[in-house]
Design a protein around this motif. Structure first.
Motif, PDB file in Angstrom:
ATOM      1  N   ASN A   1      11.754 -10.301   2.506  1.00 51.31           N
ATOM      2  CA  ASN A   1      10.465  -9.936   1.635  1.00 51.31           C
ATOM      3  C   ASN A   1      10.401  -8.451   1.715  1.00 51.31           C
ATOM      4  O   ASN A   1       9.639  -8.121   0.553  1.00 51.31           O
ATOM      5  CB  ASN A   1       9.327 -10.567   2.781  1.00 51.31           C
ATOM      6  CG  ASN A   1       9.168 -12.015   2.928  1.00 51.31           C
ATOM      7  OD1 ASN A   1       9.549 -12.632   1.754  1.00 51.31           O
ATOM      8  ND2 ASN A   1       9.175 -12.558   3.997  1.00 51.31           N
ATOM      9  N   VAL A   2      10.874  -7.723   2.455  1.00 45.60           N
ATOM     10  CA  VAL A   2      10.603  -6.186   2.226  1.00 45.60           C
ATOM     11  C   VAL A   2      11.759  -5.838   1.091  1.00 45.60           C
ATOM     12  O   VAL A   2      11.242  -4.961   0.416  1.00 45.60           O
ATOM     13  CB  VAL A   2      11.069  -5.413   3.725  1.00 45.60           C
ATOM     14  CG1 VAL A   2      11.369  -3.853   3.023  1.00 45.60           C
ATOM     15  CG2 VAL A   2      10.273  -5.776   4.706  1.00 45.60           C
ATOM     16  N   LEU A   3      12.954  -6.484   1.028  1.00 44.92           N
ATOM     17  CA  LEU A   3      13.733  -6.188  -0.106  1.00 44.92           C
ATOM     18  C   LEU A   3      13.152  -6.564  -1.329  1.00 44.92           C
ATOM     19  O   LEU A   3      13.302  -5.810  -2.153  1.00 44.92           O
ATOM     20  CB  LEU A   3      15.156  -6.911   0.023  1.00 44.92           C
ATOM     21  CG  LEU A   3      15.927  -6.358   1.201  1.00 44.92           C
ATOM     22  CD1 LEU A   3      17.191  -7.086   1.384  1.00 44.92           C
ATOM     23  CD2 LEU A   3      16.349  -4.949   1.259  1.00 44.92           C
ATOM     24  N   ARG A   4      12.425  -7.671  -1.450  1.00 42.15           N
ATOM     25  CA  ARG A   4      11.649  -8.132  -2.687  1.00 42.15           C
ATOM     26  C   ARG A   4      10.671  -7.124  -2.986  1.00 42.15           C
ATOM     27  O   ARG A   4      10.481  -6.860  -4.223  1.00 42.15           O
ATOM     28  CB  ARG A   4      11.207  -9.596  -2.508  1.00 42.15           C
ATOM     29  CG  ARG A   4      12.113 -10.725  -2.712  1.00 42.15           C
ATOM     30  CD  ARG A   4      11.540 -12.087  -2.841  1.00 42.15           C
ATOM     31  NE  ARG A   4      10.835 -12.352  -1.647  1.00 42.15           N
ATOM     32  CZ  ARG A   4      11.639 -13.252  -0.728  1.00 42.15           C
ATOM     33  NH1 ARG A   4      12.881 -13.581  -0.959  1.00 42.15           N
ATOM     34  NH2 ARG A   4      10.997 -13.837   0.444  1.00 42.15           N
ATOM     35  N   ALA A   5       9.725  -6.674  -1.909  1.00 34.16           N
ATOM     36  CA  ALA A   5       8.960  -5.659  -2.386  1.00 34.16           C
ATOM     37  C   ALA A   5       9.402  -4.292  -2.851  1.00 34.16           C
ATOM     38  O   ALA A   5       9.067  -3.812  -3.915  1.00 34.16           O
ATOM     39  CB  ALA A   5       8.045  -5.411  -1.040  1.00 34.16           C
ATOM     40  N   VAL A   6      10.274  -3.932  -2.462  1.00 32.65           N
ATOM     41  CA  VAL A   6      11.212  -2.761  -2.877  1.00 32.65           C
ATOM     42  C   VAL A   6      11.705  -2.968  -4.371  1.00 32.65           C
ATOM     43  O   VAL A   6      11.536  -2.291  -5.306  1.00 32.65           O
ATOM     44  CB  VAL A   6      12.186  -2.213  -2.012  1.00 32.65           C
ATOM     45  CG1 VAL A   6      12.979  -1.071  -2.983  1.00 32.65           C
ATOM     46  CG2 VAL A   6      11.783  -1.899  -0.674  1.00 32.65           C
ATOM     47  N   GLU A   7      12.080  -4.102  -4.485  1.00 29.57           N
ATOM     48  CA  GLU A   7      12.446  -4.634  -6.117  1.00 29.57           C
ATOM     49  C   GLU A   7      11.401  -4.585  -6.918  1.00 29.57           C
ATOM     50  O   GLU A   7      11.369  -4.363  -8.178  1.00 29.57           O
ATOM     51  CB  GLU A   7      13.463  -5.750  -5.854  1.00 29.57           C
ATOM     52  CG  GLU A   7      14.251  -6.019  -7.192  1.00 29.57           C
ATOM     53  CD  GLU A   7      15.116  -7.128  -6.839  1.00 29.57           C
ATOM     54  OE1 GLU A   7      15.918  -7.430  -7.755  1.00 29.57           O
ATOM     55  OE2 GLU A   7      14.928  -8.103  -6.249  1.00 29.57           O
ATOM     56  N   ALA A   8      10.248  -4.939  -6.551  1.00 31.01           N
ATOM     57  CA  ALA A   8       9.124  -5.402  -7.360  1.00 31.01           C
ATOM     58  C   ALA A   8       8.208  -4.308  -7.729  1.00 31.01           C
ATOM     59  O   ALA A   8       7.747  -4.088  -8.869  1.00 31.01           O
ATOM     60  CB  ALA A   8       8.213  -6.477  -6.780  1.00 31.01           C
ATOM     61  N   VAL A   9       8.249  -3.185  -6.987  1.00 31.28           N
ATOM     62  CA  VAL A   9       7.243  -2.066  -7.343  1.00 31.28           C
ATOM     63  C   VAL A   9       8.040  -1.086  -7.780  1.00 31.28           C
ATOM     64  O   VAL A   9       9.160  -0.300  -7.005  1.00 31.28           O
ATOM     65  CB  VAL A   9       6.610  -1.622  -5.820  1.00 31.28           C
ATOM     66  CG1 VAL A   9       5.576  -0.442  -6.051  1.00 31.28           C
ATOM     67  CG2 VAL A   9       5.802  -3.018  -5.176  1.00 31.28           C
ATOM     68  N   PRO A  10       7.725  -0.409  -8.889  1.00 29.09           N
ATOM     69  CA  PRO A  10       8.606   0.599  -9.510  1.00 29.09           C
ATOM     70  C   PRO A  10       8.001   2.111  -8.886  1.00 29.09           C
ATOM     71  O   PRO A  10       7.068   2.560  -9.072  1.00 29.09           O
ATOM     72  CB  PRO A  10       7.899   0.545 -10.916  1.00 29.09           C
ATOM     73  CG  PRO A  10       6.502  -0.144 -10.892  1.00 29.09           C
ATOM     74  CD  PRO A  10       6.748  -1.067  -9.880  1.00 29.09           C
TER      75      PRO A  10
ATOM     76  N   ALA B   1       1.427   0.428  -1.958  1.00 25.19           N
ATOM     77  CA  ALA B   1       1.753  -0.445  -2.975  1.00 25.19           C
ATOM     78  C   ALA B   1       2.929  -1.464  -2.418  1.00 25.19           C
ATOM     79  O   ALA B   1       2.686  -2.778  -2.868  1.00 25.19           O
ATOM     80  CB  ALA B   1       2.418   0.146  -4.142  1.00 25.19           C
ATOM     81  N   LEU B   2       3.669  -0.985  -1.585  1.00 26.89           N
ATOM     82  CA  LEU B   2       4.888  -1.746  -1.183  1.00 26.89           C
ATOM     83  C   LEU B   2       4.150  -2.998  -0.003  1.00 26.89           C
ATOM     84  O   LEU B   2       4.385  -4.137  -0.060  1.00 26.89           O
ATOM     85  CB  LEU B   2       5.963  -1.220  -0.131  1.00 26.89           C
ATOM     86  CG  LEU B   2       6.867  -0.293  -1.272  1.00 26.89           C
ATOM     87  CD1 LEU B   2       7.749   0.558  -0.348  1.00 26.89           C
ATOM     88  CD2 LEU B   2       7.634  -1.282  -2.192  1.00 26.89           C
ATOM     89  N   VAL B   3       3.336  -2.295   0.825  1.00 25.69           N
ATOM     90  CA  VAL B   3       2.579  -3.332   1.645  1.00 25.69           C
ATOM     91  C   VAL B   3       1.740  -4.011   1.164  1.00 25.69           C
ATOM     92  O   VAL B   3       1.711  -5.314   1.524  1.00 25.69           O
ATOM     93  CB  VAL B   3       1.864  -2.160   2.823  1.00 25.69           C
ATOM     94  CG1 VAL B   3       0.957  -3.187   3.653  1.00 25.69           C
ATOM     95  CG2 VAL B   3       2.968  -1.385   3.429  1.00 25.69           C
ATOM     96  N   ALA B   4       0.961  -3.880  -0.122  1.00 24.09           N
ATOM     97  CA  ALA B   4       0.091  -4.823  -0.601  1.00 24.09           C
ATOM     98  C   ALA B   4       0.702  -5.922  -1.111  1.00 24.09           C
ATOM     99  O   ALA B   4       0.356  -6.890  -1.432  1.00 24.09           O
ATOM    100  CB  ALA B   4      -0.379  -3.934  -1.974  1.00 24.09           C
ATOM    101  N   GLU B   5       2.245  -5.897  -1.193  1.00 28.27           N
ATOM    102  CA  GLU B   5       3.033  -7.068  -1.736  1.00 28.27           C
ATOM    103  C   GLU B   5       2.813  -8.073  -0.653  1.00 28.27           C
ATOM    104  O   GLU B   5       3.389  -9.362  -0.738  1.00 28.27           O
ATOM    105  CB  GLU B   5       4.667  -6.800  -1.928  1.00 28.27           C
ATOM    106  CG  GLU B   5       4.679  -6.008  -3.126  1.00 28.27           C
ATOM    107  CD  GLU B   5       4.807  -6.489  -4.316  1.00 28.27           C
ATOM    108  OE1 GLU B   5       5.294  -7.861  -4.466  1.00 28.27           O
ATOM    109  OE2 GLU B   5       3.911  -6.133  -5.185  1.00 28.27           O
ATOM    110  N   PHE B   6       2.589  -7.902   0.551  1.00 29.57           N
ATOM    111  CA  PHE B   6       2.537  -8.868   1.686  1.00 29.57           C
ATOM    112  C   PHE B   6       1.000  -9.308   1.960  1.00 29.57           C
ATOM    113  O   PHE B   6       0.686 -10.242   2.667  1.00 29.57           O
ATOM    114  CB  PHE B   6       2.892  -8.363   3.097  1.00 29.57           C
ATOM    115  CG  PHE B   6       4.314  -7.749   2.901  1.00 29.57           C
ATOM    116  CD1 PHE B   6       5.364  -8.594   3.465  1.00 29.57           C
ATOM    117  CD2 PHE B   6       4.636  -6.699   2.140  1.00 29.57           C
ATOM    118  CE1 PHE B   6       6.528  -8.353   3.408  1.00 29.57           C
ATOM    119  CE2 PHE B   6       6.157  -6.285   2.261  1.00 29.57           C
ATOM    120  CZ  PHE B   6       7.029  -7.163   2.819  1.00 29.57           C
ATOM    121  N   THR B   7      -0.098  -8.635   1.662  1.00 31.96           N
ATOM    122  CA  THR B   7      -1.418  -8.778   1.918  1.00 31.96           C
ATOM    123  C   THR B   7      -2.441  -8.443   0.958  1.00 31.96           C
ATOM    124  O   THR B   7      -2.120  -7.730   0.269  1.00 31.96           O
ATOM    125  CB  THR B   7      -1.816  -8.176   3.368  1.00 31.96           C
ATOM    126  OG1 THR B   7      -2.946  -8.418   3.643  1.00 31.96           O
ATOM    127  CG2 THR B   7      -1.568  -6.784   3.356  1.00 31.96           C
TER     128      THR B   7
END
Length: 245
Positions: free
Chosen positions: A56-65, A127-133
């Motif tokens: 999930n952390v890796l996906r967040a890094v991949e998703a947020v430019p 922004a990365l953390v916002a991918e989780f909550t």
């Protein structure tokens, strides 16, 4: 609108009123602004080599430019695992360090966690953390950076982060309690007043400086260390609010 929202939060703090509820992120806009997928894939491989394994952390890094949170002339370095300047004498930490910190948050253990980011900078970490909550609060002592973070979120369609210009080491009492608190810069110790804003069972992750070395330390509400691991040097977090910038 983003500037007005930030002004509302700033003045609401002075009145002691509750902040407006954090809205949700707009996924389609984020998707349109993603960077070169090959660069992102290369960075993900680097993160794995550095010990970041949470998918999930890796996906967040991949998703947020990351390029959206740095100066345009530095865009070519967005997916390099390096520290980059963001103005006001502050820096954006290397992706491997931020990903390791977010992995330590153990966000999978909490349903819809309420999170406080101390040291918002230009907004990338939140922004990365916002991918989780859908409930992220971010504080920044430099007005210029706080305003820039709001503009970045507005541009990317990120609507789940509330930003306040203020002393992050004092926390955001009326927005708590928080399930997780993340300090993006180093401190010699985490203030007890900040730890007191954790919920029962909550965790605080902070780079703790001891002499010339720093460690990523996970603390509970009572300030008792739960784990510690070496980390790259972080820019120190300063108390107070900048009057010049």
């Amino acid at each position: 609108e983003g500037h007005l929202r930030w002004l509302y939060l700033h003045h609401a703090a002075a009145r002691g009123s509750d902040p407006p509820p954090a809205p949700r992120r707009n996924d389609p806009i984020m998707g349109e602004l993603n960077d070169d997928p090959f660069q992102a894939a290369r960075l993900i491989l680097t993160l794995r080599r550095e010990g970041v394994t949470d998918p999930n952390v890796l996906r967040a890094v991949e998703a947020v430019p990351r390029s959206a949170f740095i100066e345009p002339e530095l865009a070519g370095l967005a997916y390099e695992d390096c520290v980059l300047p963001i103005g006001c004498g502050q820096t954006l930490e290397r992706p491997s360090t931020l990903a390791a910190m977010i992995q330590l948050l153990r966000l999978q253990d909490v349903s819809d966690p309420r999170i406080l980011i101390v040291g918002c900078g230009s907004g990338y970490t939140a922004a990365l953390v916002a991918e989780f909550t859908e409930t992220v609060f971010a504080m920044e002592r430099f007005r210029r950076l706080a305003d820039r973070a709001v503009q970045n979120y507005q541009h990317l369609g990120i609507e789940s982060v509330s930003v306040r210009h203020g002393d992050g080491l004092l926390g955001w009492v009326e927005a708590g309690p928080f399930d997780r608190i993340l300090l993006t810069g180093s401190v010699s110790e985490v203030p007890s007043g900040l730890l007191s804003q954790l919920s029962d069972g909550g965790l605080c992750i902070a780079p703790i400086a001891e002499g010339e070395t720093q460690s990523l330390v996970v603390l509970d509400k009572n300030g008792i260390p739960q784990s510690s691991e070496p980390t790259h040097p972080h820019t120190p977090l300063m108390s107070g609010v900048s009057k010049a910038l």
